[in-house]
Scaffold this active site. Sequence first.
Site, short mmCIF file in Angstrom:
data_model
loop_
_atom_site.label_atom_id
_atom_site.label_comp_id
_atom_site.label_asym_id
_atom_site.label_seq_id
_atom_site.Cartn_x
_atom_site.Cartn_y
_atom_site.Cartn_z
N GLU A 32 53.28 46.23 29.84
CA GLU A 32 52.18 45.32 30.13
C GLU A 32 51.48 44.94 28.84
O GLU A 32 51.20 45.79 28.00
CB GLU A 32 51.18 45.99 31.08
CG GLU A 32 49.97 45.10 31.40
CD GLU A 32 48.98 45.79 32.31
OE1 GLU A 32 49.33 46.00 33.49
OE2 GLU A 32 47.88 46.14 31.84
N ARG A 122 43.91 42.09 43.82
CA ARG A 122 42.62 41.58 44.31
C ARG A 122 41.77 41.14 43.14
O ARG A 122 41.18 40.08 43.14
CB ARG A 122 41.90 42.65 45.12
CG ARG A 122 40.64 42.14 45.82
CD ARG A 122 39.67 43.25 46.16
NE ARG A 122 39.03 43.81 44.97
CZ ARG A 122 38.12 44.77 45.01
NH1 ARG A 122 37.75 45.29 46.17
NH2 ARG A 122 37.57 45.23 43.89
N ASP A 124 38.89 42.31 39.83
CA ASP A 124 37.54 42.85 39.71
C ASP A 124 36.53 41.72 39.62
O ASP A 124 36.83 40.65 39.09
CB ASP A 124 37.43 43.74 38.47
CG ASP A 124 38.35 44.94 38.54
OD1 ASP A 124 38.45 45.54 39.62
OD2 ASP A 124 38.98 45.27 37.51
N HIS A 166 41.50 53.95 45.35
CA HIS A 166 40.69 52.87 44.77
C HIS A 166 39.21 53.15 45.06
O HIS A 166 38.86 53.58 46.17
CB HIS A 166 41.10 51.52 45.37
CG HIS A 166 40.52 50.35 44.66
ND1 HIS A 166 39.21 49.95 44.83
CD2 HIS A 166 41.06 49.49 43.75
CE1 HIS A 166 38.97 48.89 44.09
NE2 HIS A 166 40.08 48.59 43.42
N ASP A 175 43.13 53.61 51.91
CA ASP A 175 43.81 53.15 50.71
C ASP A 175 45.30 52.95 50.96
O ASP A 175 45.88 51.95 50.53
CB ASP A 175 43.59 54.17 49.58
CG ASP A 175 43.78 53.56 48.20
OD1 ASP A 175 43.03 52.63 47.85
OD2 ASP A 175 44.70 54.01 47.49
N ASN A 178 45.94 49.88 53.01
CA ASN A 178 45.90 48.67 52.19
C ASN A 178 47.20 48.47 51.43
O ASN A 178 47.72 47.35 51.33
CB ASN A 178 44.72 48.75 51.23
CG ASN A 178 44.53 47.46 50.45
OD1 ASN A 178 44.55 46.37 51.03
ND2 ASN A 178 44.35 47.56 49.15
N GLN A 193 47.84 52.71 39.12
CA GLN A 193 46.80 52.89 38.13
C GLN A 193 47.20 54.07 37.25
O GLN A 193 47.96 54.95 37.68
CB GLN A 193 45.48 53.19 38.84
CG GLN A 193 44.29 53.47 37.95
CD GLN A 193 43.92 52.27 37.10
OE1 GLN A 193 44.46 52.12 36.02
NE2 GLN A 193 43.02 51.43 37.58
N ARG A 289 50.11 47.41 21.52
CA ARG A 289 50.45 48.25 20.38
C ARG A 289 51.94 48.59 20.45
O ARG A 289 52.36 49.45 21.20
CB ARG A 289 49.62 49.54 20.39
CG ARG A 289 48.13 49.31 20.17
CD ARG A 289 47.41 50.65 19.99
NE ARG A 289 46.01 50.47 19.71
CZ ARG A 289 45.04 50.61 20.60
NH1 ARG A 289 45.35 50.94 21.85
NH2 ARG A 289 43.78 50.45 20.28
#
Length: 313
Positions: A32, A122, A124, A166, A175, A178, A193, A289
């Site tokens: 990522e 979703r 933040d 979450h 959770d 979902n 996460q 990095r």
Amino acid sequence: MTISVPQLEEARRALDGPLYADVAGDMDISFEFFPPKSEKMEEQLWNAVRALEPLGPRFVSVTYGAGGSTRERTHATVARIQRETSLAAAAHLTCVEATREEIDQVAREYWAAGVRHIVALRGDPPTQGAKYATHPGGYENAAALVAGLKRLHPFEVSVAAYPECHPDSADDTADLDNLRAKLDAGATRAITQFFHEPETFFRYRDRVAAAGIDAEIVPGIMPVTNFASVVRMSAMCGTAVPEWMARLFEGLEERPESRQLVAATLAAELCRKLYAGGVRQFHFYTLNRAELAYAICHLLGARAKPVTQEAAA
């Protein structure tokens, strides 16, 4: 001095294992990145992309800022990766601060640019600490976003999973419900996460299986280069920071190179233990990095392969 039987057994196990975790034979990796905010950061990003490209990740993703604040930069970065490298680029897309029509248009532009993979989140709220609220006319949650994307095009869709629940979920059951909703809407896999101990992932994987969810759950690996920053991020997302980690990074505040070495070793050891527990896919939060991510993958046995000009054209 008398050495106990358990100590001897531990010593034998240590001697039987290699000094590094060569798990490259059946290991898949992905990376990522985040979109650059300046020319210097853009140079760092593209150096990272080019450095990690020869490791052959199955995809690389580019994040989307809170409130859609990096929408244009994310799109430009993803499109360039798709256009100029051999990598399969995945674009993060969120529900916040946009109508369904606006989000659908972004998705159509990605498809037109050759992007076939979306990380649907979703998202933040744009104001840190604010309570999430559905944008007027927007997608109400990630499951609705996944369904909307699948109506537009046959995207490959990844979603988020939370081993330690979450912060907005009422409990573990809610959770997992979902997560199930996102997968039932058409998502291919879930990326977790970050977490700090392998047991955290294994316990979550067991709960997911017990709930009857059989989709691919990929652990998200965050190398700890700055302990204070990780403590802040962990508090924001409800991730527990073990006490031993504070001791490990104590006294390294003014030694960035030492922190890098410790971070690479720690992340590789986490992946080795996850691999021993049956994990074969790893998603690395690189923070742009290259050398740190490269070192971790090298410790795990990944090796660079030539990138052909045709593939990168």
